[in-house]
Design an enzyme around this catalytic site. Structure first.
Site, PDB file in Angstrom:
ATOM      1  CB  SER A 146      -0.882   0.012   1.258  1.00 38.49           C
ATOM      2  OG  SER A 146      -1.525   1.259   1.395  1.00 38.49           O
ATOM      3  CE1 TYR A 159      -4.408  -1.738   5.212  1.00 39.99           C
ATOM      4  CE2 TYR A 159      -3.415   0.338   4.551  1.00 39.99           C
ATOM      5  CZ  TYR A 159      -4.015  -0.860   4.214  1.00 39.99           C
ATOM      6  OH  TYR A 159      -4.205  -1.176   2.893  1.00 39.99           O
TER       7      TYR A 159
END
Ligand SMILES: NC(=O)c1ccc[n+]([C@@H]2O[C@H](COP(=O)([O-])OP(=O)(O)OC[C@H]3O[C@@H](n4cnc5c(N)ncnc54)[C@H](OP(=O)(O)O)[C@@H]3O)[C@@H](O)[C@H]2O)c1
Length: 255
Positions: A146, A159
């Site tokens: 990501s 995250y």
């Protein structure tokens, strides 16, 4: 001979686009996910229409025995393993300021997004090593990381840490597996329109309107699948341990 790919989280969102794309590219596709197969019927029917025979494995990638089953069931069904796409991932169940993040949330996100990739890749690499080489390489591992690997979001720090871990995992496995003919790549999506981003769509709509992303639109799962398709194929045979941003140019620092 038809090659075989495993796509974790391959029944919806980015993973589903990847499953479809690899099926169109001629791979047997094994999809792993937590939901009952009947709950994914619509998408799996679409996949079946493309590749005929697919495999769905109900499995939680954060569970060791389930990871083993993903590999074993794929080998049993298709007799080979050429591509692993580590796509399954979760956001924190609740966004919370870094100072309020719970250990439970940290463990949940890290176990699902990062530990799973470390150990599923280990199993997949060992399985690939036991199989004859067909074509120009033994295998490919593609990790869906990501932009959060390098962008701070202080209300979902776990995250960001999980995806920063993916970046190092990619380099480690690329280094270890290069001599085995196994290539390892990372793709860093930006903001992609899926269930994961649905809860914060208003925020991202506003950022798109404000010009935060040079290519001013939502990313689509197919944008990511396209990059996977290239890495899964026989190109880039002098490239490993790298990453590609699929983020509309979001990574560009501007002044
Ligand atoms: N959407 C974005 O903007 C974006 C941006 C950057 C990176 N990413 C990354 O891209 C990947 C896919 O995201 P997405 O947006 O497509 O998410 P999504 O729509 O929420 O889908 C997540 C997928 O992961 C699977 N999954 C979750 N936990 C799992 C577990 N423990 N075991 C097995 N499968 C599990 C889900 O399976 P079930 O269907 O069975 O629940 C589902 O198929 C993730 O790694 C995410 O971090 C997404």
């Amino acid at each position: 001979m038809k090659k075989t790919a495993i796509v974790t989280g391959g029944s919806r969102g980015i993973g589903f686009a990847v499953s479809l794309r690899l099926a169109k590219d001629g791979f047997n596709v094994a999809v792993a996910g937590t939901r009952a197969q009947s709950d994914c019927a619509k998408n799996l029917d679409e996949l079946a229409a493309v590749c005929g025979d697919y495999l769905y494995i109900r499995a939680d990638v954060s569970v060791s025995g389930d990871r083993r089953r993903i590999i074993d069931e794929t080998l049993n069904k298709f007799g080979g393993l050429h591509v692993l796409v580590n796509n399954a991932g979760v956001a924190p169940k609740m966004r919370a300021d870094l100072l309020e993040m719970s250990e439970e949330s940290y463990d949940y996100v890290m176990n699902t997004n990062t530990k799973s990739v470390m150990f599923l890749t280990q199993l997949a690499a060992k399985a690939m090593l036991g199989l004859p080489v067909t074509g120009k390489k033994r295998g490919t591992v593609i990790n869906i990381g990501s932009c959060s690997a390098g962008v701070s979001s202080i209300n979902r720090g776990e995250y960001c840490v999980s995806k920063a871990g993916i970046a190092m995992l990619t380099m480690l496995y690329a280094d270890r597996l290069a001599k085995e003919g196994i290539f390892v790549h990372e793709i860093r999506p930006g903001v992609i329109e899926t269930d994961m981003t649905a809860a914060v769509s208003e925020k991202y709509n506003r950022l798109i309107r404000e010009g935060v992303f040079p290519i001013a639109r939502w990313g689509r799962p197919e944008d990511v699948a396209e990059a996977v398709s290239v890495f899964a194929g026989d190109s880039f045979l002098y490239t490993t341990g790298n990453y590609v941003d699929v983020d509309g140019g979001f990574h560009i620092r501007r002044l």
